[in-house]
Design an enzyme around this catalytic site. Structure first.
Site, PDB file in Angstrom:
ATOM      1  N   ASP A   1      -2.858  -6.798  -5.514  1.00 45.43           N
ATOM      2  CA  ASP A   1      -1.391  -6.687  -5.815  1.00 45.43           C
ATOM      3  C   ASP A   1      -0.817  -6.715  -4.318  1.00 45.43           C
ATOM      4  O   ASP A   1      -1.464  -6.265  -3.344  1.00 45.43           O
ATOM      5  CB  ASP A   1      -0.774  -5.705  -6.622  1.00 45.43           C
ATOM      6  CG  ASP A   1      -1.415  -4.179  -6.064  1.00 45.43           C
ATOM      7  OD1 ASP A   1      -0.436  -3.487  -5.134  1.00 45.43           O
ATOM      8  OD2 ASP A   1      -2.327  -3.744  -6.431  1.00 45.43           O
TER       9      ASP A   1
ATOM     10  N   ASP B   1       1.467  -3.946  -3.494  1.00 41.13           N
ATOM     11  CA  ASP B   1       2.005  -2.730  -3.491  1.00 41.13           C
ATOM     12  C   ASP B   1       3.407  -3.275  -3.755  1.00 41.13           C
ATOM     13  O   ASP B   1       3.733  -3.847  -4.909  1.00 41.13           O
ATOM     14  CB  ASP B   1       1.963  -1.999  -2.241  1.00 41.13           C
ATOM     15  CG  ASP B   1       1.879  -0.687  -2.196  1.00 41.13           C
ATOM     16  OD1 ASP B   1       1.287   0.211  -3.003  1.00 41.13           O
ATOM     17  OD2 ASP B   1       2.837  -0.134  -1.574  1.00 41.13           O
TER      18      ASP B   1
END
Length: 292
Positions: A211, A213
């Site tokens: 991802d 973040d």
């Protein structure tokens, strides 16, 4: 002088389901530093000994804070592991380090605060250098294995180790990215890397990006369901990378040209007659080479 290579992989589910692993056996390893996260799967792949340790335990029973890092590293050392490969899910602070990519980490910023970070202490004080906390030789091999597996690899990156278990606030995420210059963020490589250095083990860190973040304006906050989806795909890639390591490292191992396996050479400061016998007994595997 050469020794026998034994690769130790610390990671999650899927990484130890290796086709072709011969004489695969789960075994319990006792450690004076507590009980490791789980039993350790040992076997041989392409003539090279291997050990697989589920960092959080099978079924994910340990949080990042409660992972028994000292017991894990000590147990691997007791088994004869020479080279540790850490594989972990991480968030990215860089647009070009996209979900599904892997980063060979070479630096850390340690923001953890609730973990025991050393094998040494009162009764036997030691200071090892972690200026360069990963092994360049082992890291280069992991990068080569990843490229051969067709993974989009990034060579080098700074890993921000946070305590967790919560993910970053938006303000923290922006600070780590913009002010501190970090590349990836995770919760488990510290104190693991420091302990591996104290145990004189070569250590390499593979960050599997899941991802962005929370800093990315188009991706918003971290979504656990999306992380898990990406993680499943990353596990297949990670397994492919790991299976290529035995052929690249070989069964015979020369001393580390970067000195990882001699990190304690001049690190212990406590005079021999002032050392605590109880602590010395616990250090038999980690530091036995220099304490004998």
């Amino acid at each position: 002088m050469t020794t026998e290579t034994m690769i130790g992989v610390i990671g999650g589910s899927g990484l130890y389901e290796i086709d072709g692993l011969e004489n695969a056996t789960w075994q319990a390893v006792e450690s004076p530093w507590g009980t490791p996260s789980d039993e350790i799967l040992t076997g041989t792949l392409n003539g090279v000994k291997m050990a697989f340790l589920p960092r959080h335990g099978r079924g994910h029973v340990h949080s990042p804070t409660t992972v028994p890092y000292r017991a894990n590293i000590d147990a691997l050392k007791r088994l004869g592991v020479t080279d540790v490969i850490s594989v972990s899910a991480c968030g990215s602070f860089r647009e070009e380090m996209a979900p599904g990519d892997f980063v060979v980490v070479d630096q850390f910023i340690d923001r953890t605060f609730a973990r025991e970070k050393s094998f040494f202490g009162t009764g036997c004080v030691a200071h090892v250098s972690v200026a360069y906390p990963t092994c360049p030789r082992l890291s280069a091999t992991c990068y080569q294995a990843g490229e051969a597996a067709g993974i989009n690899m990034h060579n080098g990156g700074t890993y921000l180790a946070m305590e967790g278990p919560q993910f970053s606030t938006l303000a923290e995420s922006k600070m780590y990215r913009e002010s501190w210059g970090c590349d990836v963020i995770g919760m488990t490589n510290m104190p693991e890397a420091k302990l591996a250095r104290e145990a004189e083990l070569c250590y390499a860190s593979i960050a599997m990006i899941t991802d962005y973040d929370s800093w990315h304006p188009e991706h918003g906050e971290v979504d656990v369901t999306e992380i898990i989806k990406t993680l499943m795909g990353n596990a297949d890639k990670g397994r492919d990378l790991v299976t290529r390591l035995p052929d690249l490292l070989g069964a015979d191992r020369a001393p580390c040209e970067h000195g990882c396996d001699r990190a304690l050479e001049f690190a212990i400061l406590t005079a021999p007659d002032k050392r605590d016998p109880a602590l010395m007994a616990k250090l038999d595997a980690v530091a036995g080479r220099v304490l004998m």
